[in-house]
Structure formats: C-alpha cells, structure tokens
Design a protein around this motif. Structure first.
Motif, mmCIF file in Angstrom:
data_model
loop_
_atom_site.group_PDB
_atom_site.id
_atom_site.type_symbol
_atom_site.label_atom_id
_atom_site.label_comp_id
_atom_site.label_asym_id
_atom_site.label_seq_id
_atom_site.Cartn_x
_atom_site.Cartn_y
_atom_site.Cartn_z
ATOM 1 N N VAL A 139 28.260 18.128 11.983
ATOM 2 C CA VAL A 139 29.377 17.365 11.752
ATOM 3 C C VAL A 139 28.817 15.559 11.480
ATOM 4 N N GLU A 140 28.444 15.329 12.615
ATOM 5 C CA GLU A 140 27.936 13.918 12.650
ATOM 6 C C GLU A 140 26.991 13.650 12.006
ATOM 7 N N LEU A 141 26.205 14.349 11.669
ATOM 8 C CA LEU A 141 24.948 14.005 10.558
ATOM 9 C C LEU A 141 25.790 14.357 9.226
ATOM 10 N N GLU A 142 25.956 15.398 9.065
ATOM 11 C CA GLU A 142 27.071 15.693 7.831
ATOM 12 C C GLU A 142 28.106 14.639 7.346
ATOM 13 N N LEU A 143 28.731 13.960 8.121
ATOM 14 C CA LEU A 143 29.574 12.584 8.025
ATOM 15 C C LEU A 143 28.024 11.493 7.413
ATOM 16 N N ALA A 144 27.596 11.695 8.811
ATOM 17 C CA ALA A 144 26.317 10.263 8.253
ATOM 18 C C ALA A 144 24.987 10.483 6.687
ATOM 19 N N GLY A 145 25.775 11.779 6.350
ATOM 20 C CA GLY A 145 24.974 11.691 4.808
ATOM 21 C C GLY A 145 23.627 11.999 5.611
ATOM 22 N N ALA A 146 22.905 12.531 6.499
ATOM 23 C CA ALA A 146 21.661 12.987 7.064
ATOM 24 C C ALA A 146 21.499 14.399 6.761
ATOM 25 N N GLY A 147 20.367 14.449 6.769
ATOM 26 C CA GLY A 147 19.960 15.872 6.802
ATOM 27 C C GLY A 147 19.446 16.811 7.548
ATOM 28 N N SER A 148 19.790 18.577 7.019
ATOM 29 C CA SER A 148 19.126 18.566 8.962
ATOM 30 C C SER A 148 18.211 18.814 9.588
ATOM 31 N N PRO A 149 17.749 18.554 10.699
ATOM 32 C CA PRO A 149 16.365 18.545 11.224
ATOM 33 C C PRO A 149 15.798 20.078 11.330
ATOM 34 N N ASP A 150 15.850 20.901 11.262
ATOM 35 C CA ASP A 150 15.914 21.794 11.590
ATOM 36 C C ASP A 150 15.653 22.916 9.604
ATOM 37 N N GLY A 151 16.155 22.391 8.775
ATOM 38 C CA GLY A 151 16.260 23.065 7.509
ATOM 39 C C GLY A 151 17.422 23.609 7.826
ATOM 40 N N SER A 152 18.062 23.916 9.002
ATOM 41 C CA SER A 152 19.436 25.043 8.793
ATOM 42 C C SER A 152 20.771 24.380 8.435
ATOM 43 N N ASN A 153 21.393 25.138 7.856
ATOM 44 C CA ASN A 153 22.637 24.937 7.187
ATOM 45 C C ASN A 153 23.522 24.538 8.634
ATOM 46 N N LEU A 154 23.686 23.202 8.460
ATOM 47 C CA LEU A 154 24.746 22.055 9.493
ATOM 48 C C LEU A 154 25.997 22.380 9.458
ATOM 49 N N LEU A 155 26.299 22.752 8.372
ATOM 50 C CA LEU A 155 28.076 23.024 8.517
ATOM 51 C C LEU A 155 27.962 24.888 8.724
ATOM 52 N N GLN A 156 27.378 25.755 8.677
ATOM 53 C CA GLN A 156 26.957 27.043 9.000
ATOM 54 C C GLN A 156 27.076 26.980 10.567
ATOM 55 N N VAL A 157 25.754 26.771 10.592
ATOM 56 C CA VAL A 157 26.213 25.934 12.652
ATOM 57 C C VAL A 157 26.758 26.528 13.126
ATOM 58 N N ALA A 158 27.788 25.097 13.037
ATOM 59 C CA ALA A 158 28.641 24.670 13.452
ATOM 60 C C ALA A 158 29.768 25.718 13.758
ATOM 61 N N THR A 159 29.718 25.943 12.219
ATOM 62 C CA THR A 159 31.023 26.910 12.232
ATOM 63 C C THR A 159 30.481 28.125 13.185
ATOM 64 N N GLU A 160 29.839 28.873 13.011
ATOM 65 C CA GLU A 160 29.592 30.092 13.787
ATOM 66 C C GLU A 160 29.446 29.850 15.276
ATOM 67 N N ALA A 161 29.318 28.780 15.588
ATOM 68 C CA ALA A 161 29.411 28.594 17.079
ATOM 69 C C ALA A 161 30.215 28.369 17.697
ATOM 70 N N VAL A 162 31.477 27.553 16.628
ATOM 71 C CA VAL A 162 32.936 27.696 17.241
ATOM 72 C C VAL A 162 33.586 29.036 17.396
ATOM 73 N N ASN A 163 33.427 29.621 16.231
ATOM 74 C CA ASN A 163 33.643 30.687 16.281
ATOM 75 C C ASN A 163 33.672 31.532 17.086
ATOM 76 N N ALA A 164 32.267 31.460 17.609
ATOM 77 C CA ALA A 164 31.696 32.299 18.928
ATOM 78 C C ALA A 164 32.781 32.526 19.493
ATOM 79 N N ILE A 165 32.487 30.984 20.544
ATOM 80 C CA ILE A 165 33.808 30.720 20.994
ATOM 81 C C ILE A 165 35.186 30.684 21.527
ATOM 82 N N ARG A 166 35.621 30.943 20.033
ATOM 83 C CA ARG A 166 37.575 31.154 19.854
ATOM 84 C C ARG A 166 37.169 32.903 20.009
ATOM 85 N N GLN A 167 36.121 33.042 19.272
ATOM 86 C CA GLN A 167 36.517 35.221 19.655
ATOM 87 C C GLN A 167 36.635 35.370 20.897
ATOM 88 N N ARG A 168 35.128 34.566 21.678
ATOM 89 C CA ARG A 168 35.425 35.354 23.447
ATOM 90 C C ARG A 168 36.932 34.553 24.096
#
Length: 689
Positions: free
Chosen positions: A534-563
């Motif tokens: 999210v911080e990289l998105e806020l700064a207008g920076a690109g993804s370091p590894d080509g992944s979708n930054l916000l998708q990675v963030a959403t999936e990470a948070v949802n995995a924790i919330r589900q558990r």
C-alpha cells in the motif's frame, strides 16, 4: 534454542569467552579462550554463537518497555507501554519514551562479537565445509544487522562500528561518530542482504538463524526505515536535525532525500516478505480451524501460541523447565490464580473496540446504553455477561478473557459492583468526557450518600462489600475484581489470555513457566507485505516483482481475517489512506501483545497529539481519549442489578490505579545515554535535547 541455552549455561558457569568493555564503543576480549579454540571448529563456534545469542535484543517474556533489556522478567507485563493494548496497577505502565537500561553498551558488545567473527573466521576457513563456513559468517552479519536495527529504531543515526577496534589504540581510532540516520538504515539493509546471501536455507542447529528468518526480520526493519523516512515529514516542523559536534543529520532524512529513501526501503520490505511467502514453507496456523464455527476458531488461535509444530512459527524463543524459565503466568493470570501477583496486563476497552461483533454508537465506540452515546439512554441489560460478547470476533476472545468466561477450567467472575436501585438504569455519569476521568464510581452519591444503591469492593483487609440477593450474600466485585482501592485484580474489567498457560494442571509461580515466545511468525510477514504494498501504491512506485500490489495486500489481510473469524473484505484494498489504515488496523489486532504495536505507532508517528487521529489504525475522535498533550485508556465494567437479576456494562476511563500517558514529538527518538555524550568528542546528543 534448547541447545543454545545449555551451551550458554555452561559458558556462564565456566566464565569462558567473556567479552566485556572498558572503551567507549567497543568490547575487548579478555582472551580467556583463544580464537584457536573457539573459531577453529564447530564445537567452539557453538560456544561463540551461544554467547552472541544470549545477548540478542529479543523482546519476549523477559523484556519490558519501561525497563529495557534487563533479561530478568521481573513483574513482566505486555502491552502496558502506552500502545493502548493494556494497563496495570504499577508505575511501569507508561508511554514508551525511553528505557531505564538504554540499549547502547549491550548493543556494541554484541556488535563487537559479530565483527570479531567477520574479521577472524577467514583464518580458519579450511576447517569447515564451505556451506557451514558461509553460514557462520552469515550469522555474524545477521546478528550485527539485528543489533544495529535495535539501536536505530531507538536512536536514529548511530556509530556504525563495522570493524574490531584494537585496544589499546589512538583516540581517533577508538572514537566512532554517529552516522546519519539514512546511512544507518543503509548499513542495516546491507548487513541483512549479506546475511541472506550466506545463510543456509535451514538452521543447522535449533535457535540459529537461516535465510528466511533473516528475510523476515529484514522485511520488518525496512518497513520501519521506510516509515521513518516518510512520516518524519508529517510531524509539524519536520522531525529531523543535525548533531552539534559533527553536523551530521543523526535524526531524520534530508528534505531532498526522504522520498527516494522511503520508496527504496518499502521496496526492500516488500521484496523480503514476498521472498518468504513465495517459498510456501510457512502457513497460517489452521489446525483446529473450522468454517462458521467461532468456538473452533477461538480455540485454534489459543492453541497456535503454544503448539511447537505450528507451520506459522518462523523464529521462536524457547524456554525449558526447570533450568530456563520465565514468570509470565505468575504476574498476568486472573486474581483467582494469584501467585504471587496477577493482572499485570489488563486489556483496554479502546483495544477491544478494534474488533468486530459489537453494537456501536454513531461515533463507532461500543454501545452500552440505548442512547446516542454512553451518557444518554438507559443501560442495556443482559441475562449473562457473556451475552454481551456473543458475536465478538473469535480472535479477540483468544487474546482477552471476558468477564465470566472460562479459563483453566474455572469461570472468571468479574464485577465492578452491584446496583440495587430501580430500573431502567440511567448512566451513572452525566459526562464521560476526558476531563471527567478522575470522577470515579466511589465518588458517586449513590455509593457514598444516604440512599446507597451502589456497592463496590475495596480489597483492604481482604473483605468485600456484600449485598443480599435471593437469600445469599453476593460480593460486590466477585472473585476477580476490580477492587477500587487495590490493583491486584483487573483494573479494566478484562484479563489477558494470550500467552497464558491454559491447562488446569499447569503450576503457576515465579520461574515456573516455560511456554515459548514467538518472535516472528508468518502472519507478520503477510502484514509486512500488505503494508509495504500500500505504501508503494501511495508513492506511485511500481511493483518490485511484477505482482499486483493491492491484490497481494488484500489476499494477505483476508487470509488473516479468515483465520481470526472476522468478516472478509468484500472490496480490494485501495492504494490510498483508507487502504493503508485497513492494513494498519489489522496489524494492531493481529500482532497485539507481541511487543510490536509500540513500535508500529512510533514509526507511523501517531503518538503525539497532532498525529493521534491515526493511533488506532482507524479514524477515531482523538479528543474522546486525549487532550492536547496526554491521553487515557478505558475499561469495560460489568455491574449486576438486583432488581432485574441481570448485568449491564459501563464504559469508563480506567478508575483503579488510574494512569495518564504523555507523548511529545521528541520522544520518537530516545535520548543518547548522557555519559556517552559527555565523554566523547564525536557522539552527539539528539538535537533539541
């Protein structure tokens, strides 16, 4: 760390490898044991590594924020550092503005040990396999990175001692000035990267590091660096300054450099977290988790902190009974289990309000009355106190003991008092504002007036106020308080559950606890990746590894919330302040009582009044719990009504052992030990101190 601890014990008994300091920034060995004996073979290296790991700045059961690294665990409590998670009765409940024992001399002692390996192990390279030789060097760089990191987040720019300083030596050889804060974080990054390139994928011995351990801590350290570079700029007047003696920017970043630096550090944090995630080696603990089963989800999260086989554990500090123990249970269990103390960490209502499952007022705070706020309407009545928590997020129940919930096979009876007046029951106070916090229940006329209808319990003399009810005598405070004149039971109406031993047969007492402390777990790595994304998105920076930054963030948070048994995010996390706060709030919830939150709110720069809107990782009216300098925390207090036979709750500022916290912008950097500044021509104190 079992083997490490045994070696450390032998080391302590024999006096071997004692490396103590008689110089400013470096520690000269006494040469009781020579390098030929220690660095030339794996057995000797085990002893040397034991020495270093015994000095590692791990914040666990034997660390407390107010005291620093004293490694004794006396009165150990957790979350009482002004983070808002919990409070207790003692003076050790205070905002995290410094440590009684600064991490300075101990830090350089550990750094010297690491430098000694880096410089001298090459002499014995032929005695080891290439893999093991590289690993030992990697350990030295990892340990030095951890020591520098521990110091940097306290002091900013520090003396970067990257070589063994000879003794005796010329004064200019022995003196090392503080580097700039940016240079310091760059050195930490470099050391982590070198360590990662050298370390084995698997730890050769329990307690040692490995590539993924180093990657995980690198992600945490770089998240801190990126936050400081960015959010120092949000503090009024910019939080930066140069030293008087050297003119070096020891605090904060140059105005022309902070943006590039923050993006670089957030990028490194993201890469490191993703490197751990991509291996598939770790996973969230789900052994007892069942969908749509809050009881199973709660029990799953209770178990995860004691299950040594958890796939979530990345790095764990182990204890062994009876030789290497701690006393967390002895100081933090409910009053029922007092041995010798109790209630050291009492979670707050403010913390509880982060979680789902409660009715809310329009301002978002938890509802206890039928009105528009807790000073209006009538108290809501419950047949049993647990009815109030029936929809609470299972994760919260795994962290906090609710009034009348079960713990170690016993019902934890908690009452703030008994009310004998008529119903419906109006709020006890006309105002619940910050400036009325010192008006307490025992000040009310319904308690101390002629027409007494409120019964509270002191603990003085061991007797409680009694109320006749249905032919029996009911104690005003129940078995577990709160007692208004004594903080040895809960002071907030709640007890901590996280980390406590749950078995009814577990013996409680000083030095009788041996549950492990998880220093790094996979949930934090996921949250590191999400926040950096999210911080990289806020700064207008690109993804370091080509992944979708916000998708990675959403999936990470949802995995924790589900558990956790929380509701899943229905929309993707956004690359804006709202998205950033979603991640921050999840972090506040998930990593509570793990010595993480106090550092998060420091690096976000949200502890001082102007920044306090973001203190909880969500929008709250800061004026409800603070004024323009200080802040206070609240409890949730259950009362019993004899007229209805039901319970009601009052949300009130802590009224037993009341504590006010203060925080200024200068407190984001700890003071350099004054003795070090006074005796050195090049060690600068923090600017404006």
């Amino acid at each position: 760390m079992r083997k490490i601890k045994r070696i450390a014990l032998i080391l302590a008994l024999t006096g071997s490898c004692s490396l103590y300091s008689c110089v400013d920034l470096d520690i000269t060995p006494k040469n009781i044991v020579t390098d030929n004996e220690l660095l030339s073979n794996p057995a000797g290296m085990d002893i040397y590594m034991a020495r270093m790991y015994s000095l590692m700045p791990f914040e666990d059961f034997k660390y407390m924020a107010e005291w620093g690294f004293e490694y004794n665990g006396w009165l150990n409590s957790i979350g009482i550092d002004g983070s808002g998670e919990s409070v207790n009765r003692d003076g050790i409940t205070t905002a995290f503005t410094g440590e009684r024992t600064p991490y300075w001399e101990k830090g350089f002692e550990l750094i010297r040990d690491a430098n000694h390996i880096i410089e001298n192990l090459p002499e014995f390279q032929g005695n080891f396999s290439e893999e093991l030789y590289n690993h030992y060097l990697g350990e030295a760089y990892y340990i030095r990175a951890m020591a520098f990191y521990t110091m940097a987040k306290r002091f900013g720019g520090i003396p970067l001692v990257t070589r063994v300083i000879p003794y005796p030596a010329e004064e200019d050889e022995m003196e090392v000035a503080r580097s700039s804060e940016e240079e310091t974080w760059d050195q930490i990054l470099s050391d982590f990267d070198t360590a990662i390139s050298l370390l084995q994928s698997d730890s050769p011995k329990e307690g040692y590091s490995n590539k993924l351990v180093a990657q995980s801590f690198k992600s945490e350290a770089m998240l801190y660096a990126g936050s400081v570079a960015k959010y120092n700029e949000t503090v009024s007047g910019r939080l930066t300054g140069v030293g008087r003696k050297t003119g070096v920017r020891v605090m904060g970043f140059d105005q022309a450099r902070w943006q590039e630096a923050s993006i670089r550090y957030f990028t490194e944090a993201y890469r490191a977290a993703r490197a751990v995630m991509s291996t598939g080696r770790y996973a969230l603990y789900m052994k007892r988790w069942l969908a749509n089963d809050p009881e199973a989800q709660y029990q799953n999260m209770v178990d995860m902190f004691s299950d040594g086989s958890s796939p979530e554990n990345i790095y764990v500090k182990h204890y062994i009974y009876p030789t290497a123990t701690h006393a967390f249970d002895a100081y933090n269990s409910p009053f029922t289990f007092r041995a010798p103390l109790s209630a050291g960490s009492c979670p707050t209502l403010d913390f509880m309000e982060l979680f789902e499952g409660f009715d809310r007022y329009p301002d978002g705070s938890i509802r206890v009355t039928s009105g528009e706020n807790n000073a209006s309407g009538n108290y809501l009545m419950y047949d049993h106190p647990l009815d109030f928590f029936k929809d609470a997020e299972p994760r919260l129940r795994a962290y906090v003991i609710f009034p009348f919930d079960e713990f170690r096979g016993q019902e934890i009876e908690v009452r703030a008092g008994v009310y004998t007046g008529e119903t419906p029951i109006k709020p006890f106070f006309n105002s619940y504002a910050y400036n009325t916090a010192d008006t307490r229940y025992q000040n009310l006329s319904m308690y101390n007036g002629q027409d007494k209808t409120l019964y509270l319990s002191p603990r003085e003399g061991g007797s409680q106020e009694l109320v006749s009810y249905n032919g029996d005598q009911m104690t005003a405070a129940g078995e577990n308080g709160p007692f208004y004149d004594n903080g040895e039971a809960t002071v907030t109406g709640l007890y901590i559950r996280k980390w406590l031993q749950t078995s009814p047969s577990a013996e409680i007492g000083e030095g009788k606890s041996a549950q492990p402390f998880i220093l790094m777990r996979y949930a934090e790595v996921l949250l590191n990746a999400a926040e950096a994304a999210v911080e990289l998105e806020l700064a207008g920076a690109g993804s370091p590894d080509g992944s979708n930054l916000l998708q990675v963030a959403t999936e990470a948070v949802n995995a924790i919330r589900q558990r956790a048994g929380a509701s899943l995010l229905t929309d993707a996390i956004t690359g804006d302040i709202q998205g950033r706060n979603t991640v921050r709030k999840e972090r506040r919830k998930e990593l509570a009582f793990e010595h993480k939150s106090k550092w998060d709110i420091r690096r976000w720069r949200v502890s001082h009044y102007e920044g306090r809107d973001g203190f909880w990782g969500e929008t709250r009216d800061k004026n409800k719990f603070s004024n323009n300098e200080n802040y206070r925390l609240r409890g949730l207090y259950p009362f019993f009504s004899t007229e209805t036979g039901q319970y009601f709750f009052d949300a009130r500022f802590q009224w037993v052992s009341s504590k006010t916290f203060g925080y200024k912008t200068l407190d984001y950097y700890f003071e350099i030990p004054s003795g070090e500044v006074a005796k050195s021509a090049v060690i600068d104190q923090q600017p404006n101190r």
